[in-house]
Design a protein around this motif. Structure first.
Motif, short mmCIF file in Angstrom:
data_model
loop_
_atom_site.label_atom_id
_atom_site.label_comp_id
_atom_site.label_asym_id
_atom_site.label_seq_id
_atom_site.Cartn_x
_atom_site.Cartn_y
_atom_site.Cartn_z
N ASP A 1 -6.36 -3.46 -5.64
CA ASP A 1 -5.15 -4.19 -6.04
C ASP A 1 -4.87 -5.32 -5.07
N LEU B 1 0.46 8.68 3.56
CA LEU B 1 0.14 7.40 4.19
C LEU B 1 -0.95 7.59 5.23
N ASP B 2 -1.09 8.81 5.72
CA ASP B 2 -2.04 9.08 6.79
C ASP B 2 -2.75 10.39 6.47
N ARG C 1 1.01 8.24 -3.53
CA ARG C 1 2.13 7.48 -2.94
C ARG C 1 2.94 6.82 -4.04
N ASN C 2 2.21 6.36 -5.06
CA ASN C 2 2.88 5.65 -6.13
C ASN C 2 3.70 6.59 -7.02
N TYR D 1 2.11 -1.21 -9.61
CA TYR D 1 0.88 -0.49 -9.26
C TYR D 1 0.77 0.83 -10.00
N ALA E 1 -3.38 6.60 -2.73
CA ALA E 1 -2.54 5.51 -3.23
C ALA E 1 -1.80 5.93 -4.49
N ILE E 2 -2.50 6.66 -5.36
CA ILE E 2 -1.86 7.11 -6.60
C ILE E 2 -0.74 8.12 -6.29
N LYS F 1 0.83 -1.20 0.00
CA LYS F 1 0.00 0.00 0.00
C LYS F 1 0.87 1.26 0.00
N ALA F 2 1.98 1.22 0.73
CA ALA F 2 2.85 2.39 0.81
C ALA F 2 3.45 2.73 -0.55
N VAL F 3 3.66 1.72 -1.40
CA VAL F 3 4.22 2.03 -2.72
C VAL F 3 3.13 2.19 -3.77
N GLY F 4 1.87 2.24 -3.34
CA GLY F 4 0.84 2.64 -4.29
C GLY F 4 -0.26 1.65 -4.58
N ALA F 5 -0.28 0.48 -3.89
CA ALA F 5 -1.37 -0.46 -4.14
C ALA F 5 -2.67 0.09 -3.57
N ARG F 6 -3.73 0.04 -4.38
CA ARG F 6 -5.04 0.45 -3.89
C ARG F 6 -5.73 -0.75 -3.25
N ASP G 1 -9.03 7.39 -0.40
CA ASP G 1 -8.05 6.31 -0.33
C ASP G 1 -7.32 6.05 -1.65
N ASP G 2 -8.09 5.95 -2.74
CA ASP G 2 -7.48 5.58 -4.01
C ASP G 2 -6.56 6.68 -4.54
N PRO H 1 -2.42 1.16 5.96
CA PRO H 1 -1.00 0.97 5.65
C PRO H 1 -0.07 1.26 6.83
N ILE H 2 -0.39 2.27 7.63
CA ILE H 2 0.52 2.60 8.73
C ILE H 2 0.49 1.54 9.81
#
Ligand SMILES: Nc1ncnc2c1ncn2[C@@H]1O[C@H](COP(=O)(O)OP(=O)(O)O)[C@@H](O)[C@H]1O
Ligand SMILES: [Mg+2]
Lengths: 412, 235
Positions: free
Chosen positions: A327, B54-55, B81-82, B110, B78-79, A319-324, B74-75, A405-406
């Motif tokens: 995913d 992340l938070d 973060r990616n 991802y 995530a984008i 999740k931290a690297v971008g997984a939703r 949320d989504d 994630p945290i």
């Protein structure tokens, strides 16, 4: 749009990382599916064995056994109780009064020790009428069958089953020799064609003597233990059965059908009853085996939940690297479906393999056993494992996707 | 590039509200090398998690690249973060029994597109681990693991690299090596935000923000580092 293939990579990575666990996860499914396949296949094989056996006798036959029968259960005579009410004369009456009956033969049987010059063979003798070959649609390979005259005069003539002939004569010509059957001396006049040991009786280990000879000389009785009637081709078997019963009631002075002292069964009926019975049995057993699939599914779910707990940090990282969410959930769903379906395919493979081995062995032993795998059972197995995978993966996948994630990264 | 305005963060656990960050106002420009310092439990990681999507914050405003990102779903987080950030954690967090190459590729899975394998190779080369590409994560030393983690943070070419106590689990030699890599990345134009409680680690940054009990207590240029950089230039 391109195909989003990351869950496939991830699933492959995870299965590769935990080979043993993945195998154990699928094991329940492997066992469940292969049992279902095996049971259905063996059920069909056993059915083919019985059906072949009955067909080899002829499906245009009506059998009459002495003793009453519960509508579908076996008559008392099957259990070895001697009932003396059925006579050869009953057959004659039926043949003259029921036009659909073209031929018949009475049967008696007993144990026979056949011997010649020190060689001995344990077999069964069967006393039948001269038209036996026509009734049972079989032939002699050498010599001849006995005639009506020989039957009427209770001649001591015998036609040997192929196995008996081989055991006593070892490929030399048995015709025109004398054999001893128990204490009596008989002329060998023929050898039957080999029929293979399909079903319960090995007809190749039988010897055939005239009915009168069997009754008067060998057994000292005046009744018969079985009668087979041949129905004219094209005639309606069910109504013929009813006609036969009427004549028998007349013969035996019975007015109340409840008090019948005989049972009449057509081969068609027997076939149907057997099919229904074996089908029901194999579907029941397959269902029991199917329960093991549910257990297998629960096993998958359980192991997936454990895996997810163990890989909490990994999920956090993804999740931290971008997984939703989706995913993560798709990844676990694919993983369970793949594990379940790979288990299913392996189960099909082993099930088919074992069923095939059984049929090979059975055929080697001389049984007319068909190797049957229905495409329905394969499609059903594949579909079922897909559904089991989805159902058992759904809850763990949802749990994994909802991880924060945290919290997941902090998880120890 | 980043602006925090009156940011507050509390954790709510079953009616119990724990305030963690209070009245945080902070601006970070592109290309900075910032260290967030403070004692354990002061809220450094929490601040970094909010900055790194992340938070989410409890109140206040977070402006990222001129956009208010205070309440993203949320989504979208995530984008971000990616695409926008990369993380390096104290405990490496590599995929177990998985090759260096596959670990570095992870964020690209991802990114919603075909993976550009060259990016993976480049990221691995920039931390000088090309010779270890095929090694499994458990076959590496601690320093090498952290370099893999940096390569993973780099692979999507993010605007900011966050490093939370990146040297905490390393011996001092590997630690120095990691800090040198972070400095090199900063010199190449990446914004680096470092979280640490060690003065020794923080000294590599150009700017140090100290927090205590969830509040910023000081925010100053790291003269030592600037002087060092200048001497480097003179040489
Ligand atoms: N999920 C949480 N629920 C409640 N309190 C938390 C949670 N996460 C962190 N905290 C608290 O917030 C404070 C700051 O934590 P953290 O940001 O990890 O500090 P640091 O990184 O400076 O050591 C700590 O007192 C910690 O106990
Ligand atoms: Mg911390």
């Amino acid at each position: 749009m391109h195909f989003d293939w990351h869950p496939v990579i991830t699933t492959w990575q995870m299965i590769r990382r935990n080979k043993m666990r993945s195998f154990l996860t699928s094991l329940g499914i492997i066992i469940g599916i292969s049992s279902v396949i095996i049971i259905i296949s063996l059920g069909a094989g056993a059915q083919s064995l019985l059906v072949n056996e009955i067909k080899s006798v002829g499906s245009d036959l009506i059998g009459v056994l002495p003793g009453a029968s519960e509508s579908n259960g076996p008559p008392a005579s099957v259990f070895g109780i001697n009932i003396t009410t059925l006579k050869y004369a009953d057959g004659q009456a039926i043949k003259s009064r029921v036009p659909e009956i073209v031929d018949f033969s009475g049967y008696v049987r007993g144990a026979a020790t056949v011997s010649i010059e020190g060689r001995k063979k344990e077999a069964s003798f069967v006393g039948v009428n001269a038209n036996y070959l026509n009734i049972e649609s079989t032939e002699v390979v050498s010599g001849r069958f006995f005639t009506n005259e020989e039957d009427n005069s209770a001649s001591r003539v015998v036609v040997l089953g192929s196995e008996v002939a081989e055991a006593l004569f070892n490929f030399s010509d048995p015709l025109d020799t004398h054999v001893k059957i128990n204490k009596e001396t008989f002329d060998v006049i023929g050898v039957m064609k080999s029929r293979g040991s399909g079903g319960f009786q090995n007809q190749d280990n039988e010897i055939y003597i005239p009915l009168n000879t069997g009754q008067k000389i060998m057994l000292g009785i005046n009744y018969i233990s079985l009668m087979r009637l041949k129905v004219a081709s094209g005639a309606d078997v069910d109504s013929t059965v009813e006609e036969v019963k009427k004549v028998l009631r007349d013969q035996h002075g019975i007015t109340d059908p409840e008090k019948d002292d005989f049972s009449v069964r057509s081969q068609v009926q027997t076939l149907d009853t057997l099919k229904t019975l074996t089908d029901a049995l194999s579907y029941f057993l397959a269902m029991v085996a199917g329960i093991s699939l549910i257990v297998g599914g629960i096993g998958i779910m359980n192991i997936m939940l454990v895996s997810i707990t163990e890989s909490t940090r990994e999920i956090g990282l993804r999740k931290a690297v971008g997984a939703r969410r989706r995913d993560i959930s798709i990844q676990y769903l694919i993983q369970t479906v793949v594990l379940s379906m790979v288990g299913g395919l392996l189960g099909i493979f082993f099930g088919v393999l074992i069923s095939w081995l059984v049929s090979v062995v059975a055929n080697y032993l001389g049984y007319a056993w068909d190797f049957v795998i229905t495409w329905q059972s394969v499609v059903l197995a594949v579909g079922f494992t897909f559904v089991v995978g989805l159902l058992s993966g759904w809850y763990p996948a949802k749990k994994a996707a909802e991880l924060n994630p945290i919290d997941a990264l902090r998880y120890e | 590039m980043i602006e925090l305005i009156n940011l507050e963060k509390d954790y709510t656990n079953e009616e119990l509200v724990t305030p963690v960050l209070r009245n945080i106002n902070l601006k970070i420009a592109k290309g900075e090398f910032l260290a967030i310092m403070g004692p354990s439990g002061s809220g450094k990681s929490t601040l970094m998690h909010i900055l790194g999507f992340l938070d989410i914050l409890s109140s206040g405003k977070y402006i990222f690249q001129d956009k208010d990102v205070s309440s993203l779903d949320d989504d979208t987080l995530a984008i971000y973060r990616n695409q926008k950030v990369g993380f390096v954690f104290q405990s490496f967090n590599l995929l177990p029994k998985t090759s260096v190459w596959e670990n570095v590729r992870l964020p690209l899975l991802y990114s919603g597109g075909l993976v550009d394998e060259k990016k993976v190779d480049q990221a691995i080369a920039s931390v000088e681990l090309t010779h270890r590409s095929k090694y499994l994560s458990n076959q590496l030393s601690g320093g090498e693991k952290q370099r893999v983690a940096i390569a993973r943070a780099l692979v999507n070419n993010p605007d900011i690299i966050f490093a939370d106590e990146p040297t905490g689990n390393l011996d001092s030699r590997s630690g120095t090596q990691i800090m040198a890599i972070l400095q090199k990345l900063n010199a190449e134009g990446h914004t680096v935000i470092l979280v640490t409680h060690e003065t020794n680690t923080a000294k590599h940054a150009k700017r140090i923000v100290r927090i205590k009990d969830g509040e910023i207590v000081s925010d100053e240029k790291n003269d030592e580092q600037i002087i060092a950089a200048k001497t480097e230039l003179v040489k």
